[in-house]
Write a protein that holds these residues in place. Structure first.
Motif, mmCIF file in Angstrom:
data_model
loop_
_atom_site.group_PDB
_atom_site.id
_atom_site.type_symbol
_atom_site.label_atom_id
_atom_site.label_comp_id
_atom_site.label_asym_id
_atom_site.label_seq_id
_atom_site.Cartn_x
_atom_site.Cartn_y
_atom_site.Cartn_z
ATOM 1 N N MET A 141 0.836 -1.170 0.000
ATOM 2 C CA MET A 141 0.000 0.000 0.000
ATOM 3 C C MET A 141 0.885 1.239 0.000
ATOM 4 N N SER A 142 0.473 2.238 -0.718
ATOM 5 C CA SER A 142 1.247 3.456 -0.866
ATOM 6 C C SER A 142 1.207 4.297 0.405
ATOM 7 N N SER A 143 2.285 5.032 0.651
ATOM 8 C CA SER A 143 2.308 5.910 1.810
ATOM 9 C C SER A 143 1.733 7.280 1.475
ATOM 10 N N TYR A 144 1.367 7.496 0.240
ATOM 11 C CA TYR A 144 0.801 8.762 -0.187
ATOM 12 C C TYR A 144 -0.679 8.787 0.201
ATOM 13 N N ARG A 145 -1.046 9.692 1.093
ATOM 14 C CA ARG A 145 -2.370 9.672 1.704
ATOM 15 C C ARG A 145 -3.533 9.776 0.714
ATOM 16 N N PRO A 146 -3.531 10.720 -0.241
ATOM 17 C CA PRO A 146 -4.662 10.754 -1.182
ATOM 18 C C PRO A 146 -4.876 9.441 -1.925
ATOM 19 N N GLU A 147 -3.806 8.765 -2.277
ATOM 20 C CA GLU A 147 -3.944 7.475 -2.955
ATOM 21 C C GLU A 147 -4.570 6.438 -2.032
ATOM 22 N N ARG A 148 -4.135 6.414 -0.776
ATOM 23 C CA ARG A 148 -4.700 5.454 0.171
ATOM 24 C C ARG A 148 -6.177 5.725 0.414
ATOM 25 N N VAL A 149 -6.536 7.003 0.576
ATOM 26 C CA VAL A 149 -7.937 7.358 0.782
ATOM 27 C C VAL A 149 -8.743 6.997 -0.462
ATOM 28 N N GLY A 150 -8.198 7.247 -1.637
ATOM 29 C CA GLY A 150 -8.869 6.889 -2.883
ATOM 30 C C GLY A 150 -9.116 5.397 -3.000
ATOM 31 N N GLU A 151 -8.137 4.592 -2.605
ATOM 32 C CA GLU A 151 -8.310 3.137 -2.630
ATOM 33 C C GLU A 151 -9.420 2.704 -1.686
ATOM 34 N N GLN A 152 -9.465 3.314 -0.507
ATOM 35 C CA GLN A 152 -10.495 2.976 0.470
ATOM 36 C C GLN A 152 -11.879 3.403 -0.036
ATOM 37 N N ILE A 153 -11.958 4.584 -0.637
ATOM 38 C CA ILE A 153 -13.235 5.046 -1.187
ATOM 39 C C ILE A 153 -13.688 4.113 -2.306
ATOM 40 N N HIS A 154 -12.765 3.698 -3.166
ATOM 41 C CA HIS A 154 -13.100 2.769 -4.247
ATOM 42 C C HIS A 154 -13.703 1.486 -3.677
ATOM 43 N N LYS A 155 -13.062 0.947 -2.670
ATOM 44 C CA LYS A 155 -13.539 -0.298 -2.058
ATOM 45 C C LYS A 155 -14.917 -0.119 -1.425
ATOM 46 N N GLU A 156 -15.099 0.954 -0.673
ATOM 47 C CA GLU A 156 -16.357 1.162 0.047
ATOM 48 C C GLU A 156 -17.505 1.512 -0.894
ATOM 49 N N VAL A 157 -17.256 2.338 -1.910
ATOM 50 C CA VAL A 157 -18.314 2.692 -2.852
ATOM 51 C C VAL A 157 -18.724 1.460 -3.659
ATOM 52 N N THR A 158 -17.764 0.627 -4.031
ATOM 53 C CA THR A 158 -18.090 -0.619 -4.728
ATOM 54 C C THR A 158 -18.994 -1.483 -3.862
ATOM 55 N N ARG A 159 -18.643 -1.607 -2.594
ATOM 56 C CA ARG A 159 -19.460 -2.402 -1.664
ATOM 57 C C ARG A 159 -20.861 -1.815 -1.527
ATOM 58 N N LEU A 160 -20.950 -0.500 -1.402
ATOM 59 C CA LEU A 160 -22.261 0.150 -1.277
ATOM 60 C C LEU A 160 -23.113 -0.070 -2.525
ATOM 61 N N LEU A 161 -22.498 0.050 -3.700
ATOM 62 C CA LEU A 161 -23.252 -0.163 -4.936
ATOM 63 C C LEU A 161 -23.738 -1.604 -5.060
ATOM 64 N N MET A 162 -22.933 -2.542 -4.602
ATOM 65 C CA MET A 162 -23.304 -3.956 -4.726
ATOM 66 C C MET A 162 -24.384 -4.372 -3.735
ATOM 67 N N TYR A 163 -24.290 -3.894 -2.502
ATOM 68 C CA TYR A 163 -25.136 -4.449 -1.450
ATOM 69 C C TYR A 163 -26.177 -3.494 -0.875
ATOM 70 N N ASN A 164 -25.975 -2.191 -0.922
ATOM 71 C CA ASN A 164 -26.868 -1.281 -0.224
ATOM 72 C C ASN A 164 -27.800 -0.492 -1.135
ATOM 73 N N ILE A 165 -27.385 -0.210 -2.341
ATOM 74 C CA ILE A 165 -28.189 0.620 -3.235
ATOM 75 C C ILE A 165 -29.030 -0.290 -4.116
ATOM 76 N N LYS A 166 -30.328 -0.114 -4.034
ATOM 77 C CA LYS A 166 -31.259 -0.987 -4.756
ATOM 78 C C LYS A 166 -31.728 -0.397 -6.078
ATOM 79 N N ASP A 167 -31.210 0.763 -6.455
ATOM 80 C CA ASP A 167 -31.602 1.418 -7.698
ATOM 81 C C ASP A 167 -31.141 0.580 -8.893
ATOM 82 N N PRO A 168 -32.062 0.106 -9.737
ATOM 83 C CA PRO A 168 -31.660 -0.729 -10.871
ATOM 84 C C PRO A 168 -30.811 0.005 -11.905
#
Length: 122
Positions: free
Chosen positions: A1-28
């Motif tokens: 994992m990179s020590s560059y903070r914006p990249e790390r935050v971006g990776e975490q946002i990517h992971k969490e938004v993907t999870r939200l789209l898959m499991y929490n958002i029911k909009d077809p």
């Protein structure tokens, strides 16, 4: 994992938004969406979330509308999940590079077929 903070935050946002789209958002409208990347600003105040949609331009427009309507919910959920002082503003952008890559692949395949046809003619 990179020590560059914006990249790390971006990776975490990517992971969490993907999870939200898959499991929490029911909009077809957002079901065919695939996230391809996140680009953070240096101050972590905004995030460009790149996505692609398999289908025609009508599906792309519908997905864009669905993501825009889900954006406040996603941002609120990110605030609950992530340990950030400020949750970045989210901007969803269509990723043209996937379609571009597919066009290049198709052209290369066509050239290969033409070369094979030309070599069998000789």
């Amino acid at each position: 994992m990179s020590s560059y903070r914006p990249e790390r935050v971006g990776e975490q946002i990517h992971k969490e938004v993907t999870r939200l789209l898959m499991y929490n958002i029911k909009d077809p409208r957002v079901s065919p969406v695939t996230l391809t990347g996140v680009q953070m600003s240096r101050d972590i105040g905004s995030a460009k979330i790149y996505y692609t949609v398999q289908g025609d331009s009508a599906e792309r427009k519908e997905a864009e509308k669905g993501l825009k309507s889900a954006s406040p919910y996603i941002r609120r959920e990110l605030g609950k999940i992530m340990n950030l002082r400020f949750v970045p503003n989210l901007y969803f952008k269509f990723d043209e590079s996937v379609n571009y890559g597919q066009k290049i692949d198709a052209l290369l395949y066509q050239v290969r077929e033409d070369l094979d046809d030309h070599s069998t003619d000789n």
